[in-house]
Design an enzyme around this catalytic site. Structure first.
Site, mmCIF file in Angstrom:
data_model
loop_
_atom_site.group_PDB
_atom_site.id
_atom_site.type_symbol
_atom_site.label_atom_id
_atom_site.label_comp_id
_atom_site.label_asym_id
_atom_site.label_seq_id
_atom_site.Cartn_x
_atom_site.Cartn_y
_atom_site.Cartn_z
ATOM 1 N N ASP A 40 0.829 -1.206 0.000
ATOM 2 C CA ASP A 40 0.000 0.000 0.000
ATOM 3 C C ASP A 40 0.872 1.269 0.000
ATOM 4 O OD1 ASP A 40 -2.102 1.898 0.626
ATOM 5 O OD2 ASP A 40 -3.252 0.216 1.425
ATOM 6 N N THR A 81 -6.771 3.451 -2.399
ATOM 7 C CA THR A 81 -6.637 2.040 -2.025
ATOM 8 C C THR A 81 -7.739 1.122 -2.581
ATOM 9 O OG1 THR A 81 -5.370 2.537 -0.062
ATOM 10 C CG2 THR A 81 -6.566 0.468 -0.028
ATOM 11 N N LYS A 163 -6.036 -3.720 6.282
ATOM 12 C CA LYS A 163 -7.236 -2.975 5.836
ATOM 13 C C LYS A 163 -8.265 -3.948 5.265
ATOM 14 C CE LYS A 163 -4.933 1.285 4.316
ATOM 15 N NZ LYS A 163 -4.651 2.161 3.167
ATOM 16 N N ASP A 164 -9.519 -3.787 5.635
ATOM 17 C CA ASP A 164 -10.568 -4.673 5.107
ATOM 18 C C ASP A 164 -10.612 -4.650 3.579
ATOM 19 O OD1 ASP A 164 -11.975 -2.172 4.676
ATOM 20 O OD2 ASP A 164 -12.853 -2.326 6.661
ATOM 21 N N ARG A 165 -10.592 -3.443 2.994
ATOM 22 C CA ARG A 165 -10.713 -3.370 1.522
ATOM 23 C C ARG A 165 -9.517 -4.012 0.819
ATOM 24 N NH1 ARG A 165 -9.969 1.636 3.720
ATOM 25 N NH2 ARG A 165 -8.263 2.959 2.998
ATOM 26 N N ASP A 307 1.258 2.419 3.942
ATOM 27 C CA ASP A 307 0.399 3.573 3.641
ATOM 28 C C ASP A 307 0.215 4.459 4.879
ATOM 29 O OD1 ASP A 307 -1.546 4.978 1.795
ATOM 30 O OD2 ASP A 307 -2.931 4.430 3.394
ATOM 31 N N HIS A 311 1.441 8.292 5.178
ATOM 32 C CA HIS A 311 0.510 9.385 5.481
ATOM 33 C C HIS A 311 0.980 10.192 6.688
ATOM 34 C CE1 HIS A 311 -2.804 9.041 2.702
ATOM 35 N NE2 HIS A 311 -2.824 7.732 2.837
ATOM 36 N N HIS A 355 -1.279 2.416 -5.264
ATOM 37 C CA HIS A 355 -1.067 3.810 -5.656
ATOM 38 C C HIS A 355 0.287 4.235 -5.130
ATOM 39 C CE1 HIS A 355 -1.796 4.816 -1.472
ATOM 40 N NE2 HIS A 355 -2.922 4.124 -1.523
ATOM 41 N N HIS A 488 -2.153 10.912 -1.666
ATOM 42 C CA HIS A 488 -2.196 10.417 -3.046
ATOM 43 C C HIS A 488 -3.609 10.582 -3.586
ATOM 44 C CE1 HIS A 488 -4.145 6.938 -1.159
ATOM 45 N NE2 HIS A 488 -3.253 7.137 -0.206
HETATM 46 ZN ZN LIG Z 1 -3.450 6.147 1.626
#
Ligand SMILES: [Zn+2]
Length: 548
Positions: A40, A81, A163-165, A307, A311, A355, A488
């Site tokens: 990520d 994401t 992350k779930d997604r 990620d 961030h 990304h 992003h």
């Molecule tokens: Zn992000």
């Protein structure tokens, strides 16, 4: 004549050979396990910037023994994401798979929806609502789905991510399971009734073990911080840091900081969340017997913590560097177990990202690179004034999100206005605003075919049913974000250029600077496995990657 007769005999022998022997040959060439890895927020240059510090068994092993697509890009916006994971595995873009963002304004229910949200299912493994998730909003199949269909559901699919997604979308609609991490005061791997009614024993055992707790330790750099010359000073003005610690500098006492930073959620913003993901992936390989027979299984693993760290601390931080050096070790560990458990040369890996990320704009500005921050409230006031002056009401705008304006169709109709004229009027207004570089109407997106450029990328990300009426593009390196840390979402190279490595069974050794795009990945895997392409796939198999 003799030659011809000979050829005919050969041809007959071939035609008479049993079909089973042909399919057996095909099966033999298939890997026992495919591992799709998404890192990520991984920019392409993280492979090269930290190259000299990586060990031989992680990123370098994939780069040097596998195939390295050095010019691999996202070909749509927005680069987030949810859409990223969906696009990698479905081989297409939001235009077809429908995951237009992480959250978007749903025109039908007139409410914001989340890309993996499913109110019809229940949480498993937590009393919270964090498990009410499924891939129901993704409209096309992933290559893992096609493998399930092809193998009569004999090939397994397991999806794993913090992350779930990142767990749910890759694994697809027919997955045996997707697991994600619920932090807060629980610190458990969870799932939903979409997949099962109860967690399997190996997941329960993992959750009962001390593994999660063991990572609540001090985060210091893996190597002497003085050797981290590939990133900026540890103390600078461009990093967020943790609540309860004055400076964003090493070391971080996670046990002490835990309470002020979301309990177990603090692990998400450290490299240890990635190590935990690797631990859980290894437990899944063991617990689910992945790659133990001739029928291909698919394991999707997404490392989410890169990620969160990006961030918080930004592209140029020592924290990001350390997170990648540690991820390199986790990859090495994962590959070593695969060699042993599945067999060296018996599995196939690809590694990419969902990304990239922009350097902290405040940092870029300090170096005179054009960059900055969007003043949303100022723009909103100006825009509301304009709408009121032009139409006598500001109610025509229903929602503004993901750089898109959603209009109220009923009000436009009631006032006797033409929708496409209203869209164009808004474009003409917004393009005069300082931070907005480009603006397009939905009408243009559905009536014109853009062959290249940002217009093409917007079009690939534009879903007629789900997207808004006006789409804007901000100036390069201008973000709507805090003045510390990276983010992003744009179509610029810092967000689109990401790694793409293939490794293992069926993969050639080599590299290319030929441009490849994210939707090429799933068709490449389908071609490698000799199975159907995902239903909406628009990418092409990368012929130079696959062994004939
Ligand atoms: Zn992000």
């Amino acid at each position: 004549m003799k030659k011809l007769l000979f050829s005919i005999i050969i041809l007959f022998c071939f035609l008479l050979s049993p079909i089973s022997s042909i399919s057996q040959t095909t099966d033999k060439s298939n890997p026992k396990l495919v591992i799709g890895i998404v890192v990520d927020q991984m920019r392409y240059d993280y492979l090269t910037r930290f190259y000299n510090k990586y060990g031989e068994g992680g990123f370098k092993r994939l780069m040097n023994e596998g195939f390295n697509c050095k010019n691999n890009h996202f070909n749509y916006v927005p680069t987030y994401t949810g859409p990223g994971h969906a696009s990698v595995y479905t081989g297409t873009t939001p235009k077809y798979h429908g995951i237009i963002s992480n959250n978007w304004y749903d025109k039908v229910s007139k409410a914001s929806v989340y890309c993996a949200q499913d109110d019809a299912v229940e949480s498993i493994g937590t009393t919270s609502r964090a498990g009410k998730m499924s891939p129901n909003k993704m409209q096309t199949t992933t290559f893992a789905d096609e493998n399930r269909l092809f193998t009569q559901k004999k090939g397994k699919t397991i999806g794993i991510a913090i992350k779930d997604r990142g767990a749910i979308l890759p694994a697809g609609h027919t997955a045996n399971a997707a697991y994600w991490f619920h932090g807060k005061d629980e610190g458990q791997w969870i799932t939903s009734t979409y997949y099962m009614e109860d967690l399997p024993k190996w997941v329960k055992d993992f959750n009962k073990s001390k593994t999660v707790k063991s990572y609540l330790k001090t985060w210091n750099t893996l190597y002497d911080i003085k050797t981290y010359v590939e990133s900026g000073d540890d103390l600078n003005d461009f990093e967020g840091g943790f609540k309860g610690k004055e400076t964003a500098t090493f070391p971080y006492d996670l046990k002490a900081l835990k309470e002020d930073n979301g309990g177990y959620d603090i692990l998400k913003t450290t490299p240890f969340g990635n190590s935990l993901t690797a631990d859980f992936a290894l437990a899944a390989i063991e617990g689910e017997d992945l790659g133990q027979d001739e029928i291909t299984d698919v394991l999707t693993v997404s490392f989410s913590c890169t990620d969160y760290v990006g961030h918080n601390f930004g592209v140029n931080s020592k924290e990001v560097e350390d997170t990648y050096l540690r991820l390199d070790k986790d990859l090495e560990r994962l590959l070593k177990v695969l060699d042993k458990k599945v067999g060296s040369g018996e599995y196939t890996v690809f590694l990419t990202a969902d990304h990239g990320a922009v350097d902290v704009p405040a940092y870029l500005k300090s170096l005179n690179v054009p960059a900055g921050y969007i003043d949303n409230s100022d723009m909103k006031t100006k825009f509301t004034e304009f709408m009121t002056k032009t139409y006598g009401t500001s109610d025509l705008v229903e929602n503004v999100s993901n750089n898109q304006v959603f209009l109220n169709r009923e009000k436009i109709k009631a006032l006797g206005l033409d929708l496409s004229v209203v869209q164009q009027t808004i474009v003409n207004e917004l393009i005069t605003y300082n931070d907005i570089d480009k603006a397009y109407t939905a009408q243009a997106m559905i009536s014109t075919s853009f062959p290249d450029g940002i217009e093409h990328m917007i079009q690939n990300g534009f879903n007629q049913k789900r997207s808004g009426d006006v789409i804007v593009v901000y100036n390069p390196a201008y973000i709507s974000y805090s003045h510390t840390g990276s983010t992003h979402g744009s179509g610029f190279n810092y967000d689109t250029h990401v790694p793409l490595l293939f490794y293992g069974k069926g993969v050639k050794q080599g590299s290319t600077v030929t441009r490849t795009v994210i939707p090429d990945i799933a068709p490449t895997m389908s071609a490698l496995l000799n199975i159907s392409f995902p239903s909406g796939a628009t990418g092409s198999p990368l012929e130079f990657v696959i062994k004939k």
